[in-house]
Design an enzyme around this catalytic site. Structure first.
Site, mmCIF file in Angstrom:
data_model
loop_
_atom_site.group_PDB
_atom_site.id
_atom_site.type_symbol
_atom_site.label_atom_id
_atom_site.label_comp_id
_atom_site.label_asym_id
_atom_site.label_seq_id
_atom_site.Cartn_x
_atom_site.Cartn_y
_atom_site.Cartn_z
ATOM 1 N N GLY A 14 0.684 -1.242 -0.355
ATOM 2 C CA GLY A 14 -0.031 -0.376 -0.178
ATOM 3 C C GLY A 14 0.820 1.202 0.392
ATOM 4 C CB THR A 15 4.343 2.235 -0.971
ATOM 5 O OG1 THR A 15 4.365 1.520 -2.016
ATOM 6 C CG2 THR A 15 5.278 1.554 0.415
ATOM 7 C CG ASN A 16 2.236 3.472 -6.136
ATOM 8 O OD1 ASN A 16 2.957 4.643 -6.189
ATOM 9 N ND2 ASN A 16 2.352 2.169 -6.210
ATOM 10 C CB ILE A 89 -8.944 -9.308 -13.771
ATOM 11 C CG1 ILE A 89 -7.950 -10.579 -14.219
ATOM 12 C CG2 ILE A 89 -9.652 -9.197 -15.050
ATOM 13 C CD1 ILE A 89 -6.844 -9.841 -14.548
ATOM 14 C CG ASN A 104 -3.217 -0.750 -13.292
ATOM 15 O OD1 ASN A 104 -3.374 -0.549 -11.792
ATOM 16 N ND2 ASN A 104 -2.909 -1.891 -14.113
ATOM 17 C CG HIS A 106 2.835 -2.844 -15.871
ATOM 18 N ND1 HIS A 106 1.697 -3.645 -15.013
ATOM 19 C CD2 HIS A 106 3.309 -2.751 -16.404
ATOM 20 C CE1 HIS A 106 2.527 -5.115 -15.596
ATOM 21 N NE2 HIS A 106 3.268 -4.606 -16.182
#
Length: 193
Positions: A14-16, A89, A104, A106
């Protein structure tokens, strides 16, 4: 001005997720309504709770259940869904209900090193094995195909032959921390429209 209500979906550390919550803390325009995870042990949930954001855990059956998930999203008046390390997904019914409103991040320069099984350290190990001279992050809209939605923005970083997969991960993580919240801000304010 209408507030943009945001849900963050996360499966891991969960850093983002934390970075996004902190970036928009105190914003009049953007409200992080909740963090949803498919794993009750995801540290993203702890980070969210520590920052005063509601958390929701759903199992795989609930995630696939349209009435359960749409109730959650509609009852919070969600405008955008942000995937910050969310591994399942996203079901088609959610994608279809939020066209170009699911974002998202990536950890590679898509279309390289994307698709099923390409997440986290798997990506960095593949980049290292391929001897790439650069890598980066791709911020993209989510569609029905894994990692193939419209690319919003990419950021690159050079690699040295001496970089380990761990070094690559760190370089990519730095890009995520620097750029993801700023790009989201542009998306929410229609600067990319």
């Amino acid at each position: 001005m209408k507030t943009t209500n945001v849900a963050i979906f996360a499966s891991g550390n969960g850093t983002n997720c934390e970075n996004i919550i902190k970036h928009f803390a105190g914003s009049e325009e953007v409200k992080i309504k909740f963090v949803l995870s498919n794993r009750s042990s995801a540290f993203a949930l702890v980070r969210a709770q520590q920052l005063g954001v509601e958390t929701i855990v759903v199992d795989s059956i609930q995630l696939k259940d349209e009435s359960t998930m749409m109730d959650i999203l509609q009852s919070h008046s969600i405008d955008y869904i942000i995937l910050a390390g969310f591994l399942p997904i996203v079901p088609s019914y959610i994608v279809n209900s939020f066209p170009n409103h699911i974002v998202n991040i990536h950890p590679s320069l898509l279309p390289k090193f994307g698709g099923k099984g390409m997440w986290g350290h798997h990506v960095h190990e593949a980049v290292k094995a391929a001897g790439e001279a650069e890598t980066g992050i791709t911020i993209h809209f989510v569609n029905d195909e894994c990692d193939s939605g419209t690319i919003i923005k990419q950021f690159k970083v050079s690699l040295s032959p001496d970089d380990t997969a761990k070094d690559i991960e760190e370089k990519v993580h730095n890009l995520e921390m620097t750029h993801f919240p700023k790009v989201l801000e542009c998306i929410f304010s229609n600067k990319f429209a």
